[in-house]
Each structure stands twice: as structure tokens, then as C-alpha cells.
Design a protein around this motif. Structure first.
Motif, PDB file in Angstrom:
ATOM      1  N   UNK A  81       0.824  -1.216   0.000  1.00  0.00           N
ATOM      2  CA  UNK A  81       0.000   0.000   0.000  1.00  0.00           C
ATOM      3  C   UNK A  81       0.856   1.263   0.000  1.00  0.00           C
ATOM      4  N   UNK A  82       2.068   1.170   0.558  1.00  0.00           N
ATOM      5  CA  UNK A  82       2.893   2.362   0.716  1.00  0.00           C
ATOM      6  C   UNK A  82       3.623   2.762  -0.558  1.00  0.00           C
ATOM      7  N   UNK A  83       4.241   1.776  -1.235  1.00  0.00           N
ATOM      8  CA  UNK A  83       5.151   2.183  -2.316  1.00  0.00           C
ATOM      9  C   UNK A  83       4.444   2.837  -3.511  1.00  0.00           C
TER      10      UNK A  83
ATOM     11  N   UNK B 153       1.915   4.870  -3.395  1.00  0.00           N
ATOM     12  CA  UNK B 153       1.623   6.239  -2.985  1.00  0.00           C
ATOM     13  C   UNK B 153       2.877   7.095  -3.029  1.00  0.00           C
ATOM     14  N   UNK B 154       3.989   6.556  -2.518  1.00  0.00           N
ATOM     15  CA  UNK B 154       5.249   7.312  -2.528  1.00  0.00           C
ATOM     16  C   UNK B 154       5.747   7.531  -3.950  1.00  0.00           C
ATOM     17  N   UNK B 155       5.496   6.563  -4.820  1.00  0.00           N
ATOM     18  CA  UNK B 155       5.928   6.736  -6.210  1.00  0.00           C
ATOM     19  C   UNK B 155       5.189   7.883  -6.884  1.00  0.00           C
ATOM     20  N   UNK B 156       3.993   8.187  -6.381  1.00  0.00           N
ATOM     21  CA  UNK B 156       3.204   9.259  -6.971  1.00  0.00           C
ATOM     22  C   UNK B 156       3.453  10.621  -6.372  1.00  0.00           C
ATOM     23  N   UNK B 157       4.229  10.703  -5.311  1.00  0.00           N
ATOM     24  CA  UNK B 157       4.503  12.004  -4.699  1.00  0.00           C
ATOM     25  C   UNK B 157       4.447  11.944  -3.190  1.00  0.00           C
ATOM     26  N   UNK B 158       4.268  13.096  -2.569  1.00  0.00           N
ATOM     27  CA  UNK B 158       4.269  13.193  -1.108  1.00  0.00           C
ATOM     28  C   UNK B 158       2.921  12.736  -0.561  1.00  0.00           C
ATOM     29  N   UNK B 159       2.880  11.766   0.353  1.00  0.00           N
ATOM     30  CA  UNK B 159       1.598  11.337   0.917  1.00  0.00           C
ATOM     31  C   UNK B 159       1.049  12.391   1.875  1.00  0.00           C
ATOM     32  N   UNK B 160      -0.282  12.453   1.964  1.00  0.00           N
ATOM     33  CA  UNK B 160      -0.873  13.406   2.902  1.00  0.00           C
ATOM     34  C   UNK B 160      -0.817  12.842   4.320  1.00  0.00           C
ATOM     35  N   UNK B 161      -1.121  13.689   5.290  1.00  0.00           N
ATOM     36  CA  UNK B 161      -0.965  13.298   6.688  1.00  0.00           C
ATOM     37  C   UNK B 161      -1.936  12.195   7.084  1.00  0.00           C
ATOM     38  N   UNK B 162      -3.154  12.220   6.554  1.00  0.00           N
ATOM     39  CA  UNK B 162      -4.118  11.165   6.873  1.00  0.00           C
ATOM     40  C   UNK B 162      -3.612   9.798   6.419  1.00  0.00           C
ATOM     41  N   UNK B 163      -2.979   9.764   5.260  1.00  0.00           N
ATOM     42  CA  UNK B 163      -2.447   8.502   4.740  1.00  0.00           C
ATOM     43  C   UNK B 163      -1.325   7.969   5.615  1.00  0.00           C
ATOM     44  N   UNK B 164      -0.385   8.833   5.977  1.00  0.00           N
ATOM     45  CA  UNK B 164       0.741   8.380   6.798  1.00  0.00           C
ATOM     46  C   UNK B 164       0.280   7.996   8.199  1.00  0.00           C
ATOM     47  N   UNK B 165      -0.719   8.696   8.725  1.00  0.00           N
ATOM     48  CA  UNK B 165      -1.261   8.320  10.042  1.00  0.00           C
ATOM     49  C   UNK B 165      -1.926   6.948   9.968  1.00  0.00           C
TER      50      UNK B 165
ATOM     51  N   UNK C 128       9.313  -0.661  10.333  1.00  0.00           N
ATOM     52  CA  UNK C 128       8.347  -0.069   9.407  1.00  0.00           C
ATOM     53  C   UNK C 128       7.509   0.981  10.137  1.00  0.00           C
ATOM     54  N   UNK C 129       7.187   0.703  11.399  1.00  0.00           N
ATOM     55  CA  UNK C 129       6.461   1.700  12.186  1.00  0.00           C
ATOM     56  C   UNK C 129       7.290   2.976  12.330  1.00  0.00           C
ATOM     57  N   UNK C 130       8.593   2.824  12.575  1.00  0.00           N
ATOM     58  CA  UNK C 130       9.473   3.990  12.663  1.00  0.00           C
ATOM     59  C   UNK C 130       9.561   4.692  11.313  1.00  0.00           C
ATOM     60  N   UNK C 131       9.570   3.918  10.247  1.00  0.00           N
ATOM     61  CA  UNK C 131       9.623   4.489   8.903  1.00  0.00           C
ATOM     62  C   UNK C 131       8.378   5.330   8.632  1.00  0.00           C
ATOM     63  N   UNK C 132       7.204   4.816   9.034  1.00  0.00           N
ATOM     64  CA  UNK C 132       5.977   5.585   8.821  1.00  0.00           C
ATOM     65  C   UNK C 132       5.971   6.864   9.647  1.00  0.00           C
ATOM     66  N   UNK C 133       6.587   6.807  10.827  1.00  0.00           N
ATOM     67  CA  UNK C 133       6.699   8.044  11.616  1.00  0.00           C
ATOM     68  C   UNK C 133       7.595   9.053  10.909  1.00  0.00           C
ATOM     69  N   UNK C 134       8.640   8.552  10.235  1.00  0.00           N
ATOM     70  CA  UNK C 134       9.491   9.451   9.459  1.00  0.00           C
ATOM     71  C   UNK C 134       8.738  10.082   8.313  1.00  0.00           C
TER      72      UNK C 134
END
Length: 405
Positions: free
Chosen positions: A206-208, A210-222, A283-289
Motif C-alpha cells: 500500500x505504501x510504495x 503512494x510514494x511513487x506518486x509524490x508526497x503522501x498526505x498526513x491522513x495517509x501516513x497516520x 516499518x512503524x518507525x519508517x511511517x513516523x518518518x
């Protein structure tokens, strides 16, 4: 109406679920087949115990034997033996309490109350574990038998009969569990690893994009952070399955067969489980980043695209672990080695991109340093997992002339 009423649709749904359950039970090893096996073995043990108690011994309370046989029919042989010893100890304690007080004070209400108090107190003894309540149960049945008997000799005989029937039932139950398809739960360890790997795979998949398309919004990263944080229960279940798998080997005669002598055991699975656990935390730390602010500009887009490629490669590694199987362990380990090499190449491209873009990796207010660090840690866990599986892969899975790693 083609769909039918609500009750009809619910009935068809239940029928479908039951049909699928039976199909799974007859198709492959799993919880469904284990359930049928335990039921069948329990019925066999109960039947044999009843014949011996009722037809051979002509016991006054023959039900004690089949009840005991079914009670100690545990998932693993080791657990059956341990619970049998505890159950016999609990029954003997309960009968002795009743016998001592019965012969001293007689079969009256005060004696019964004293028997109950002492038996319940003994039942709290930690050594008896889950069989502790059986002390009081045995004492109550013994008291009933005692009051229904006449004469001290008959009372002693009847109380002794209870203990003998329990011993017979436990012996038969344990023997059936040992001799009739004794359970080996290697698959429990694999299921736990597959479940964690599936969680990791689904999150990365689900992550890659979204990142390939640009900066994810805050709701997505949360949302990613919340999913990564909910893995604690899965990790606990996986560790429980691993411990059950280890326990299934103890006192189990099937472990001596040729197939299981060549099995790598659980050292490899335990190492893989630990690596997956650490990976999910990373991965949890990565999502916080990623949850930190990344300015929406063209400068960061190439970095995110490289990072998405790294996560896509990591997702492919996780996919291999979702199908971990002892029968193809070496082939899977080799595939994992190749995919891990590709993941390392993608990680190197991420680092090269940070250099090309002159991104501030040491700036604590920017996420790039954290993301690069977590990517390196993820890669190290995958490399470690690959090394472990290559080391423990059974020799018979290797090709002719293929050396051990």
C-alpha cells in the motif's frame, strides 16, 4: 426475488461456510483437520476406556474412565502427559481428603463442608495448574460414593476404584494420543510467520505506489502508522504458535521418523520470527518518518520515487515469507537471497539519490536521514533472515553435489 429472503441468504451463507470447513479439513493439514483428529481420537479413547471399565472390570462408576481419557486428550503429546500427571494427582488428593475426614468424622454435613474447604484450598496449589479444580470434583464424587457404600471395607474398595478408573482413563487417553497420529505442529510456527509476513507485505504494497506518486498526505501516513502499531497481537499469536510447535516434539515418537530427523527444527523459524518482529517495528518507525513534513516540491519527488522502488523490492521479499514451507525451504531461501540482493541495490540507489540531491541527512527536522536509516535496518533484517534459512534448510532439499551454506 432471486436473492431470497434475509433468513434464506443467511442459511445459504452458513451452509457455504460449513461446506468450506469440511473441504479444508479433507484437503490439507490445518486447524480443521486437527479438530477432526482430536474428536476422533477422543471418541476412540473414551470407547476403549468404557469397555475396560464397564465390561472388563464391572466398575460401579465406569464413567470415570472415559471422562478421564477425554479430559487429558491434549493438542500435544507432552501436554497430555503433563496434564495426566496433574489430573491423577488432583484426583488422588481429593479422594484422600475425603477418605481421611470420612473415616474420622463420618458422612455428615459438617464433614462434607470440611472436605470442600480443604479440597478447594489444595486445588489452588500452583503445581496442579489447570487441574486444580479437579481436587474438589474428585472429593465430591468420593464423598457420594462413600455415603452410598456400607461397611469400611466396601468404602475403601469403592474409593480405590475411583483412583484406578482415573489411572486407566489417563493411560488410555495418553496411549491413543501417542500411538494414533501424534500431533506434530510444525505448521503452527509457519502459520505465525506467514501471518506476520502477510501483514508486512500488505502494508508495504500500500505504501510504495503512494510514494511513487509524490508526497503522501498526513491522513495517509497516520493510517500507515496505525496499521503498523496494531501488530502487537499478531506477534503474540505467532510466538504462541512457535512455542506450541516446539512443545509438540517433546515425547512424540514421530520426531524419530526419517522425515522429521532431517527437519531444521525451530531455531530457524524463531530467528525469522524475531527478524519479522523487528522489521515491523522498523516499518512503524519508517511511517513516523514519513509523517514528518516533506515539502511538496520537485526536489524531493525523485527521492520518494527511489524510496518507493526500495519498498517495492522489500515487498517482494515479504511475499516469499508469506508462503514459507518446510518442504521447499532451500528453494525459498535461494529466492529470498536473490530478492534481498535486489533490495540492497534499491537501497543503494536511495543513498545515491540523497547525495545527488544534497539532502540533509543529519538534519533532525527533515525525514530523509530517518528514512535512509530505517531502509538500511530493514535490509539488514532481510539479509539475516536469508542467511538463517540457508543455514537451516534440510540437507535432503539440496541438489546433488550442492554444498551446505
Amino acid at each position: 426475488m432471486t436473492g431470497g429472503t434475509t433468513s434464506e441468504r443467511a442459511g445459504r451463507g452458513r451452509l457455504t461456510a460449513v461446506t468450506q470447513w469440511w473441504r479444508r479439513a479433507f484437503s490439507y493439514d490445518g486447524d480443521e483437520r486437527d479438530t477432526l483428529l482430536v474428536i476422533g481420537k477422543s471418541a476412540l479413547a473414551a470407547g476403549v476406556a468404557w469397555v475396560i471399565a464397564y465390561d472388563v472390570l464391572d466398575a460401579r462408576s465406569p464413567a470415570f474412565a472415559p471422562f478421564s481419557a477425554v479430559l487429558i486428550m491434549q493438542v500435544t503429546v507432552y501436554r497430555s502427559v503433563v496434564q495426566s500427571l496433574r489430573y491423577v494427582g488432583a484426583v488422588v488428593a481429593g479422594v484422600l481428603v475425603q477418605a481421611a475426614l470420612g473415616f474420622l468424622a463420618g458422612p455428615d454435613l459438617l464433614t462434607f463442608v470440611l472436605v470442600a474447604l480443604i479440597a478447594l484450598a489444595i486445588g489452588r496449589w500452583r503445581v496442579l495448574g489447570a487441574q486444580g479444580p479437579q481436587v474438589a470434583t474428585a472429593a465430591f464424587f468420593a464423598f457420594s460414593t462413600y455415603t452410598a457404600s456400607s461397611g469400611d471395607a466396601q468404602r475403601v474398595f469403592r474409593l480405590g476404584e475411583i483412583v484406578v478408573l482415573v489411572l486407566i482413563g489417563c493411560a488410555i487417553g495418553t496411549a491413543v494420543n501417542v500411538l494414533v497420529a501424534p500431533p506434530l505442529r510444525y505448521r503452527s510456527a509457519e502459520y505465525g510467520i506467514r501471518s506476520l509476513a502477510r501483514t508486512l507485505h500488505d502494508l508495504l504494497s500500500d505504501m510504495y505506489p503512494v510514494l511513487a506518486g509524490g508526497v503522501p498526505d498526513q491522513d495517509t501516513t497516520e493510517g500507515w502508522r496505525a496499521r503498523a502499531a496494531r501488530t502487537g497481537e499478531l506477534i503474540g499469536q505467532a510466538r504462541s504458535g512457535l512455542e506450541e510447535s516446539k512443545e509438540s516434539l517433546q515425547l512424540n515418537p514421530r520426531r524419530l521418523s526419517r522425515r522429521y530427523r532431517g527437519h531444521p527444527g525451530f531455531r530457524g523459524y524463531e530467528a525469522v520470527l524475531g527478524a519479522l518482529e523487528r522489521t515491523l517495528y522498523q516499518v512503524a518507525a519508517l511511517t513516523r518518518g514519513l509523517d514528518r513534513s516533506i515539502e511538496e516540491d520537485e526536489a524531493c519527488r525523485p527521492f520518494l520515487q527511489r524510496y518507493a522502488a526500495f519498498l517495492e523490492a522489500a515487498c517482494a521479499v515479504a511475499e516469499v515469507l508469506t508462503t514459507l514451507d518446510e518442504t521447499t525451504l532451500l528453494a525459498q531461501a535461494k529466492r529470498l537471497e536473490r530478492l534481498t540482493g535486489e533490495t540492497e541495490a534499491r537501497r543503494d540507489e536511495v543513498i545515491e539519490e540523497t547525495r545527488r540531491l544534497s539532502l540533509a541527512l543529519a538534519d533532525p527536522s527533515a525525514p530523509y536521514g530517518i528514512l535512509v536509516t530505517e531502509a538500511t535496518r530493514l535490509l539488514e533484517e532481510f539479509q539475516y533472515t536469508c542467511e538463517v534459512l540457508l543455514e537451516v534448510a534440510p540437507d535432503e532439499h539440496r541438489g546433488p553435489g550442492e554444498p551446505e551454506r
